[in-house]
Each structure stands twice: as C-alpha cells, then as structure tokens.
Design an enzyme around this catalytic site. Structure first.
Site, PDB file in Angstrom:
ATOM      1  CG  ASP A 129      34.437  28.112  43.648  1.00  0.00           C
ATOM      2  OD1 ASP A 129      34.376  26.931  43.255  1.00  0.00           O
ATOM      3  OD2 ASP A 129      33.902  29.061  43.019  1.00  0.00           O
ATOM      4  CD  GLU A 193      29.742  27.149  39.386  1.00  0.00           C
ATOM      5  OE1 GLU A 193      28.853  27.186  38.528  1.00  0.00           O
ATOM      6  OE2 GLU A 193      29.629  27.759  40.467  1.00  0.00           O
ATOM      7  CD  GLU A 194      29.248  29.773  43.152  1.00  0.00           C
ATOM      8  OE1 GLU A 194      28.663  30.494  42.323  1.00  0.00           O
ATOM      9  OE2 GLU A 194      28.698  28.833  43.743  1.00  0.00           O
TER      10      GLU A 194
END
Ligand SMILES: *[C@@H]1O[C@H](CO)[C@@H](O)[C@H](O)[C@H]1NC(C)=O
Ligand SMILES: *[C@@H]1O[C@H](CO)[C@@H](O)[C@H](O)[C@H]1NC(C)=O
Ligand SMILES: *[C@@H]1O[C@H](CO)[C@@H](O)[C@H](O)[C@H]1NC(C)=O
Length: 509
Positions: A129, A193-194
C-alpha cells in the site's frame, strides 16, 4: 609562587596526560565496518538492471494501492499487485520450494524452503500500500511510472514498492541461476502499513505465531543511506534502524475554574492555566538520553571513519558526550534522536469573547526515546506541570511504547547479514545503527525475534527525505539496481550458518 608553580605544573601534566590518553584512543579506535569485498558488475552474480526489471517496477507504480484509512484501502489495486507479482516472477510462483499464501485475502506470505532445515528461518517484509497524494501538482504524475533523467517517479517508489519488487526480483534471479537457498525464509507483504498494519502484517504475524515460528532475524523497510547529512563526514551513512521511537499523546484539559462573565474575572482562568501548562511543557524538554540508546552506537560507528577533529571528539564520547549531546539538541532532526520530543499540536477553548471559558484543552504529542516508556513520560509531564487543576489524559489513539532495541555489532548475526550486504553493494557507505522516528509493521513481530532491522537500500540526500509521503517521490534507476542486488546479497549472506569472521584488526591480536 612555589605552590602556585607546582599546581600549574600538575595541571599542565594532567591535561597532557588526558590529551595523550584521548589521542591514543582516537588512533586505536576500532572500525566497526564489515570487512567484505564489493559486488562489481563483473561478478557472475551481479544483477544488471534489465529493461524487463525496470518495466516491472514501473508497472508496480502504475497500480494504485492507496490506503486512506483502515476502512478505506484500494483493495482492487492490492489484488492487481498480486497478479503483477505472479506474472513478473514466474519462477517464484512455480518453484516447488516456495509456498504462496494469501493471508486475510490481501496480504501475501511466501515460505521459501531452504536445504538445511536445522537453520532458523529469517523473514523479509515490505508493504504494497501507499499513502495518498495531495492536491499539489507533481513535476511528474504520481501513478504513471514515468522515468525522467534516470529517475522513476511515482508514489511508492521509495515507500515501499521498492522493497516489494526488489525482494521478488532478487529471488527470481536466484532461482534462475539455480542457486537454491540453504536457510529457509519468509517474505511477508502487507497491504495496510500506512494505516497501522493490523489487517496486514498483524494477521501475517498471527498466522506465523500459530505455527510456532521463531525467526533468526527480520528485515523490514526503514531508514536509508544518507549523503551529506552529517557535517564533517564525506561518505554516505547507511542507517540501519535497530529501534523505533514510541509515541504518547496527551489531552491536557482544564475545567477547574468556574465560568462566568468576563467583567469580573478571578485571578486565574482555565485558559490561563492551560497556557501556563503548555508553555512549561514546551520550555522544558525531556532530558537527553544521549549515550544510553542506539544514538551512541551511531556516533561510534561513524567515529572510526571520521577525520580530525571530529574523529577526536567522537572517539572520546566518555569525555565529549555532553558536548555532542548539546550540539545534537540544536537541530530538530538530531534532537529527535537523543530525547523524547514534545510537540504542542492542538489547542482549543472558549465560546464567546466576553465569557470565561468553562474548558480549555490542548494536545501534546510525544515521541518516546527507546530507553523510556509511556509511563515515565506521562509522570515527567505531570511533574513539569505541577498543578493538580490541570488534567493530563491519555488520548490513547496510536500510543505505543518504544520498540525493544535490537542488538547490533560484530557478533550479531542478523545485523551483520544486513551490514555486509550493504557494504557489498554500497562499498563507500559507513554502516551505523540508528533509530526510526516513525513506525513500521515490525511491532507485530516483536515476539518472534529480538533481531529486527529496518532499512531500505536507497542512497539519497537529506532533502530527498521530504519525498517520503510527499511530492515527487522518486527512485533513481541506479538505486533500483542496487536494491535488487542488496536483497540478493541478504539472501546469500543469510545462507551462512554462523556469524561471520571478525574484522582483520581483531584477528591480529
Ligand atoms: C480533549 O478533551 C476535551 C475535554 O474532554 C474534549 O472536549 C476534546 O475534544 C479533547 N480533544 C481531542 C482532540 O480529543
Ligand atoms: C479531570 O478529568 C476528570 C475526568 O474527565 C474529571 O472528572 C475531573 O473533574 C477533571 N479534573 C479537573 C481538575 O479538571
Ligand atoms: C507478544 O506476546 C505477549 C505475551 O505473550 C502478548 O501479550 C502479545 O500480544 C504478543 N504480541 C504480538 C504482536 O503477538
């Protein structure tokens, strides 16, 4: 005169002795750099960036995988990434040694079987992502995968499709050259992850934990190789993060003073008390922890490679520590390495120009030094504010204690695998332990190994750091080639059974 003369002589003698001891230390300070040959284009296993590889990277950038929030991720893009990987890396996806699983539908977990099952596996992680792009206009559009002047532009080029594609490309190359892995390993590719990583890496780690997996070490995205970031050091510095700072956010509220008309105010008001508390917090930074955390290792790794007079200072931190700490506290970027930082980020209060505010509140965001804890930080704040009428309440969202600090040094297997691989691909770089200010997916893997490293093999200058999550994110083709070679060397070095032989200077004894 006699007594004074003797005293002066003694002082002079003392200083001479001190300087002599310090000089000896400077001249004999051991280098911490791994002693390995560099990888050169003539080597049989050098991976030359082909047009096909470049195309794969471009395609990855064209696929939009934006994560806005944990409920708003471009999941169809994530699935397109799966398809791209399958198409671009046919050997990885057909090898009998490799098992691919989709975890929680969107993450990918690859299990690569090595020939020696007695070796504890390791893990490489990355995420598919990317963060959104804002309204500002990029020099080159963020999702076209365009190459301009030797740079591939686009969201995800340095964070973190570079790792996704680099790992895969390296593994494909290895399989093609028939050079099969000895030590087993995992590749974990998350998709959120973001936006904190719970659905991606969080679920991958649960799946592995359920299988009782222990890891020799883990390498995730992280800090990069910076040129010109430290005055007095010519060589680029490869920062391998061995810890992540923690975070705690406090909502400072004051509602102790009764509201009323502003024509007859008391001596104090809620807003006045709030302002005093906030200004005390801002004016009194948390203490410098220089010397207790990895920032000391960073200075010592640089020390042996520096020139006079910096070398004299850095090799004698036992004496100059306080001075170095003071110098580091001058610049926000280095200050953040040595202490828990304090930032007042929001403030609010009052409803009307002639009414005493019934409530005032302000938000203070701390990033916690790896040697401290949330509890210590909150207690220190309470001590600083020193007023029972001011409430310090944890905002709690995103609070996290600092990560454990992973070991580093000559005798640490995972650190040496990473350090040697960097040295092979970036022979000029000084490798040094560091601390990440931001957070990665690694928090999900704390239980599986104490050797967790955060690093991206990207050579950049300080000003490039603004491209992370910012405008004109890009990666040079040279860096793309280096990325693939770096991961290749990690896989090759991790096949070694034990920690590598010591440096020449320690062998000489
Ligand atoms: C801080 O606390 C006050 C009082 O409870 C509340 O009104 C305010 O919304 C809080 N601020 C944030 C950012 O949550
Ligand atoms: C602190 O917060 C608590 C809970 O929100 C509240 O009950 C209390 O009155 C506050 N105290 C002061 C001094 O503002
Ligand atoms: C790690 O282990 C502790 C103790 O067993 C547990 O509470 C925690 O949830 C684990 N963390 C993760 C990320 O699995």
């Amino acid at each position: 005169m006699g007594v004074l003369g003797t005293a002066l002589k003694l002082i002079f003698l003392g200083i001479t002795l001190l300087v002599t001891v310090m000089l000896i230390r400077t001249l004999t300070f051991p280098s911490q750099q791994p002693n390995v040959g560099k990888c050169s284009p003539e080597d049989a296993d050098f991976i030359k960036l082909t047009d096909e590889m470049t195309k794969h990277f471009q395609e990855a950038i064209r696929i939009k995988t934006i994560a806005w929030s944990n409920t708003d991720i471009m999941l169809s893009g994530i699935l397109d990434m799966h398809t791209l990987l399958e198409r671009a890396f046919p050997l990885v996806h057909s090898s009998k040694l490799i098992k691919k699983e989709a975890i929680n539908t969107y993450s990918l977990l690859y299990t690569v079987d090595g020939s020696d099952p007695s070796l504890t596996p390791y893990m490489l992680t990355a995420h598919m992502d990317v963060v959104p792009v804002d309204q500002q206009v990029w020099d080159v559009p963020p999702f076209e995968g365009r190459i301009v002047d030797g740079f591939l532009y686009g969201r995800g080029t340095i964070d973190n499709k570079n790792s996704v594609m680099g790992i895969m490309e390296a593994l494909e190359f290895r399989l093609k050259s028939g050079n099969l892995p000895v030590r087993s390993f995992y590749i974990g590719l998350g998709f959120d992850e973001e936006v904190a990583g719970y659905q991606g890496a969080g679920e991958i780690s649960k799946a592995l934990a359920a299988r009782g997996v222990r890891l020799e070490f883990l390498l995730d995205e992280g800090s990069t190789i910076l040129k010109g970031a430290f005055r007095g050091i010519e060589s680029p510095i490869a920062l391998v993060s061995v810890a992540e700072k923690g975070a705690v956010t406090l909502n400072i509220t004051v509602e102790a003073i009764a509201t009323g008309h502003s024509s007859m105010p008391g001596k104090e008001s809620n807003l006045g008390l709030l302002a005093k508390a906030l200004s005390r917090l801002e004016a009194n930074p948390h203490p410098s922890m220089f010397g207790r955390g990895p920032e000391k290792g960073l200075m010592e790794a640089i020390a042996s490679e520096a020139v006079f007079p910096l070398k004299f200072v850095l090799t004698n931190l036992w004496f100059f520590g306080p001075v170095v700490s003071w110098i580091m506290s001058m610049k926000p970027s280095t200050n953040a390495l040595i202490r828990t930082t304090t930032a007042v980020t929001m403030v609010s209060g009052g409803t009307k120009i002639n009414v005493l505010a019934p409530l005032g509140w302000g938000i203070v965001n701390h990033r916690i030094h790896p040697t401290q804890s949330i509890e210590e930080v909150v207690n220190y704040d309470k001590m600083l504010v020193g007023d029972e009428r001011v409430n310090l309440t944890r905002y709690a969202v995103w609070d996290i204690d600092p990560s454990p600090t992973s070991p580093y040094g000559d005798d640490v297997y995972g650190y040496q695998v990473v350090a040697r691989s960097i040295k092979q691909v970036f022979p000029d770089a000084i490798i040094a332990p560091s601390v990440m200010i931001g957070n990665t997916d690694t928090k999900f893997y704390w239980n599986m190994t104490d050797q967790i490293y955060r690093f991206c093999p990207t050579l950049m200058v300080q000003s490039d750091l603004a491209r992370f999550h910012g405008l004109n994110e890009r990666m040079s083709l040279k860096n793309i080639q280096a990325t693939v070679n770096f991961y290749y060397h990690v896989m090759a070095n991790a096949d070694s059974k034990e920690v590598f032989s010591k440096h020449a200077h320690t062998d000489e004894l």
